[in-house]
Write a protein that holds these residues in place. Structure first.
Motif, PDB file in Angstrom:
ATOM      1  N   GLN A 150      11.138 -11.918   3.845  1.00 17.37           N
ATOM      2  CA  GLN A 150      10.667 -12.134   2.467  1.00 17.37           C
ATOM      3  C   GLN A 150      10.178 -10.827   1.855  1.00 17.37           C
ATOM      4  O   GLN A 150      10.493 -10.518   0.702  1.00 17.37           O
ATOM      5  N   LEU A 151       9.395 -10.072   2.611  1.00 11.47           N
ATOM      6  CA  LEU A 151       8.902  -8.781   2.118  1.00 11.47           C
ATOM      7  C   LEU A 151      10.070  -7.834   1.849  1.00 11.47           C
ATOM      8  O   LEU A 151      10.085  -7.121   0.845  1.00 11.47           O
ATOM      9  N   LYS A 152      11.048  -7.854   2.735  1.00 10.26           N
ATOM     10  CA  LYS A 152      12.217  -6.989   2.605  1.00 10.26           C
ATOM     11  C   LYS A 152      12.993  -7.302   1.322  1.00 10.26           C
ATOM     12  O   LYS A 152      13.437  -6.394   0.618  1.00 10.26           O
ATOM     13  N   ARG A 153      13.135  -8.601   1.013  1.00 15.19           N
ATOM     14  CA  ARG A 153      13.838  -9.007  -0.214  1.00 15.19           C
ATOM     15  C   ARG A 153      13.030  -8.643  -1.463  1.00 15.19           C
ATOM     16  O   ARG A 153      13.581  -8.194  -2.458  1.00 15.19           O
ATOM     17  N   GLU A 154      11.737  -8.867  -1.397  1.00  9.28           N
ATOM     18  CA  GLU A 154      10.888  -8.662  -2.570  1.00  9.28           C
ATOM     19  C   GLU A 154      10.572  -7.193  -2.846  1.00  9.28           C
ATOM     20  O   GLU A 154      10.384  -6.814  -3.992  1.00  9.28           O
ATOM     21  N   TYR A 155      10.513  -6.383  -1.814  1.00  9.79           N
ATOM     22  CA  TYR A 155      10.130  -4.982  -1.971  1.00  9.79           C
ATOM     23  C   TYR A 155      11.232  -4.056  -1.461  1.00  9.79           C
ATOM     24  O   TYR A 155      11.030  -3.267  -0.543  1.00  9.79           O
ATOM     25  N   LYS A 156      12.382  -4.168  -2.078  1.00 10.06           N
ATOM     26  CA  LYS A 156      13.527  -3.322  -1.704  1.00 10.06           C
ATOM     27  C   LYS A 156      13.145  -1.854  -1.854  1.00 10.06           C
ATOM     28  O   LYS A 156      12.491  -1.464  -2.804  1.00 10.06           O
ATOM     29  N   GLY A 157      13.553  -1.051  -0.890  1.00 11.81           N
ATOM     30  CA  GLY A 157      13.280   0.379  -0.939  1.00 11.81           C
ATOM     31  C   GLY A 157      11.954   0.780  -0.319  1.00 11.81           C
ATOM     32  O   GLY A 157      11.673   1.956  -0.155  1.00 11.81           O
ATOM     33  N   LYS A 158      11.126  -0.188   0.021  1.00 11.51           N
ATOM     34  CA  LYS A 158       9.849   0.122   0.668  1.00 11.51           C
ATOM     35  C   LYS A 158       9.973  -0.091   2.169  1.00 11.51           C
ATOM     36  O   LYS A 158      10.806  -0.851   2.642  1.00 11.51           O
ATOM     37  N   LYS A 159       9.131   0.591   2.912  1.00  9.40           N
ATOM     38  CA  LYS A 159       9.047   0.353   4.345  1.00  9.40           C
ATOM     39  C   LYS A 159       8.315  -0.969   4.528  1.00  9.40           C
ATOM     40  O   LYS A 159       7.367  -1.267   3.809  1.00  9.40           O
ATOM     41  N   ILE A 160       8.758  -1.742   5.494  1.00 10.60           N
ATOM     42  CA  ILE A 160       8.177  -3.060   5.745  1.00 10.60           C
ATOM     43  C   ILE A 160       7.552  -3.069   7.130  1.00 10.60           C
ATOM     44  O   ILE A 160       8.145  -2.579   8.094  1.00 10.60           O
ATOM     45  N   ASN A 161       6.365  -3.666   7.229  1.00 11.52           N
ATOM     46  CA  ASN A 161       5.685  -3.795   8.512  1.00 11.52           C
ATOM     47  C   ASN A 161       5.011  -5.162   8.558  1.00 11.52           C
ATOM     48  O   ASN A 161       4.253  -5.501   7.663  1.00 11.52           O
ATOM     49  N   VAL A 162       5.327  -5.930   9.582  1.00 11.34           N
ATOM     50  CA  VAL A 162       4.688  -7.237   9.786  1.00 11.34           C
ATOM     51  C   VAL A 162       4.147  -7.269  11.202  1.00 11.34           C
ATOM     52  O   VAL A 162       4.841  -6.914  12.151  1.00 11.34           O
ATOM     53  N   ASP A 185      -5.284 -14.045  19.736  1.00 14.42           N
ATOM     54  CA  ASP A 185      -6.337 -13.823  20.731  1.00 14.42           C
ATOM     55  C   ASP A 185      -6.664 -12.328  20.885  1.00 14.42           C
ATOM     56  O   ASP A 185      -6.841 -11.827  21.991  1.00 14.42           O
ATOM     57  N   GLY A 186      -6.668 -11.618  19.738  1.00 15.41           N
ATOM     58  CA  GLY A 186      -7.034 -10.200  19.746  1.00 15.41           C
ATOM     59  C   GLY A 186      -5.947  -9.249  20.219  1.00 15.41           C
ATOM     60  O   GLY A 186      -6.175  -8.050  20.313  1.00 15.41           O
ATOM     61  N   LYS A 187      -4.750  -9.779  20.498  1.00 16.55           N
ATOM     62  CA  LYS A 187      -3.653  -8.932  20.981  1.00 16.55           C
ATOM     63  C   LYS A 187      -2.493  -8.973  19.997  1.00 16.55           C
ATOM     64  O   LYS A 187      -2.107 -10.038  19.514  1.00 16.55           O
ATOM     65  N   ASN A 188      -1.919  -7.811  19.746  1.00 17.45           N
ATOM     66  CA  ASN A 188      -0.745  -7.720  18.876  1.00 17.45           C
ATOM     67  C   ASN A 188       0.445  -8.228  19.674  1.00 17.45           C
ATOM     68  O   ASN A 188       0.860  -7.616  20.643  1.00 17.45           O
ATOM     69  N   ILE A 189       1.022  -9.362  19.243  1.00 20.96           N
ATOM     70  CA  ILE A 189       2.124  -9.945  20.002  1.00 20.96           C
ATOM     71  C   ILE A 189       3.487  -9.732  19.330  1.00 20.96           C
ATOM     72  O   ILE A 189       4.512  -9.836  19.994  1.00 20.96           O
ATOM     73  N   VAL A 190       3.485  -9.464  18.013  1.00 22.64           N
ATOM     74  CA  VAL A 190       4.723  -9.167  17.312  1.00 22.64           C
ATOM     75  C   VAL A 190       4.469  -8.021  16.356  1.00 22.64           C
ATOM     76  O   VAL A 190       3.473  -8.018  15.648  1.00 22.64           O
ATOM     77  N   SER A 191       5.395  -7.069  16.362  1.00 16.80           N
ATOM     78  CA  SER A 191       5.317  -5.950  15.433  1.00 16.80           C
ATOM     79  C   SER A 191       6.728  -5.644  14.953  1.00 16.80           C
ATOM     80  O   SER A 191       7.575  -5.222  15.733  1.00 16.80           O
ATOM     81  N   LEU A 192       6.975  -5.905  13.680  1.00 16.87           N
ATOM     82  CA  LEU A 192       8.300  -5.680  13.099  1.00 16.87           C
ATOM     83  C   LEU A 192       8.202  -4.634  12.012  1.00 16.87           C
ATOM     84  O   LEU A 192       7.285  -4.689  11.190  1.00 16.87           O
ATOM     85  N   ASN A 193       9.145  -3.692  11.997  1.00 14.90           N
ATOM     86  CA  ASN A 193       9.171  -2.724  10.909  1.00 14.90           C
ATOM     87  C   ASN A 193      10.580  -2.181  10.739  1.00 14.90           C
ATOM     88  O   ASN A 193      11.404  -2.270  11.631  1.00 14.90           O
ATOM     89  N   ASN A 194      10.823  -1.608   9.579  1.00 20.35           N
ATOM     90  CA  ASN A 194      12.138  -1.032   9.289  1.00 20.35           C
ATOM     91  C   ASN A 194      12.038   0.460   9.057  1.00 20.35           C
ATOM     92  O   ASN A 194      12.817   1.025   8.301  1.00 20.35           O
ATOM     93  N   ASN A 195      11.105   1.109   9.710  1.00 16.89           N
ATOM     94  CA  ASN A 195      10.918   2.552   9.540  1.00 16.89           C
ATOM     95  C   ASN A 195      12.055   3.337  10.118  1.00 16.89           C
ATOM     96  O   ASN A 195      12.550   3.213  11.113  1.00 16.89           O
ATOM     97  N   GLN A 248       0.865  -1.173   0.000  1.00 21.55           N
ATOM     98  CA  GLN A 248       0.000   0.000   0.000  1.00 21.55           C
ATOM     99  C   GLN A 248       0.904   1.225   0.000  1.00 21.55           C
ATOM    100  O   GLN A 248       1.614   1.478   0.967  1.00 21.55           O
ATOM    101  N   GLY A 249       0.887   1.948  -1.105  1.00 21.32           N
ATOM    102  CA  GLY A 249       1.757   3.115  -1.220  1.00 21.32           C
ATOM    103  C   GLY A 249       3.211   2.701  -1.152  1.00 21.32           C
ATOM    104  O   GLY A 249       3.655   1.834  -1.891  1.00 21.32           O
ATOM    105  N   GLU A 250       3.952   3.293  -0.245  1.00 24.66           N
ATOM    106  CA  GLU A 250       5.379   3.004  -0.096  1.00 24.66           C
ATOM    107  C   GLU A 250       5.654   1.967   0.988  1.00 24.66           C
ATOM    108  O   GLU A 250       6.771   1.862   1.488  1.00 24.66           O
ATOM    109  N   MET A 251       4.637   1.196   1.350  1.00 28.38           N
ATOM    110  CA  MET A 251       4.783   0.245   2.433  1.00 28.38           C
ATOM    111  C   MET A 251       4.361  -1.161   2.004  1.00 28.38           C
ATOM    112  O   MET A 251       3.337  -1.338   1.356  1.00 28.38           O
TER     113      MET A 251
END
Length: 119
Positions: free
Chosen positions: A92-104, A109-119, A63-66
């Protein structure tokens, strides 16, 4: 009296032209924004995510630059397993979308347990 009518008519025409210009500019801005917010799903990666053990649902898209990966995990998935899985798709996203910001993000159970990004 004629002069007054001509002045009023001129003022009306000038103000109408100005409003049209603003309207056209807003239209262009909205089109540009909707193009940059357009979601393009990576269907193969989405399929791969959804085949993973412990995943209820997931999606990979741009979506856009991400580039974004989402994982909804079953209750039995440990934090460690969630992090390993999230890192796998982050890389995988980082390899495939070089130059874009990545967020995983991984949710369990309704709670965010992992949040990874390269911002």
């Amino acid at each position: 009296m004629k002069r007054l009518a001509i002045i009023i008519l001129c003022m009306f025409m000038v103000s109408a032209c100005g409003k049209k210009e603003v309207s056209v500019t807003k239209e262009k801005a909205n089109k540009t924004q909707s193009i940059s917010n357009e979601i393009k799903e990576n269907k193969q990666m989405t399929r791969d995510i959804n085949k993973e053990k412990g995943v209820i649902a997931g999606k990979a898209y741009v979506q856009g630059e991400m580039a974004i990966g989402t994982l909804v995990l079953k209750k039995g998935v440990s934090d460690k397993e969630a992090k390993i899985l999230s890192e796998k798709y982050f890389n995988q996203l980082k390899r495939e979308y070089k130059g874009k910001k990545i967020n995983v993000q991984a949710v369990r159970d309704g709670k965010n347990i992992v949040s990874l990004n390269n911002n």
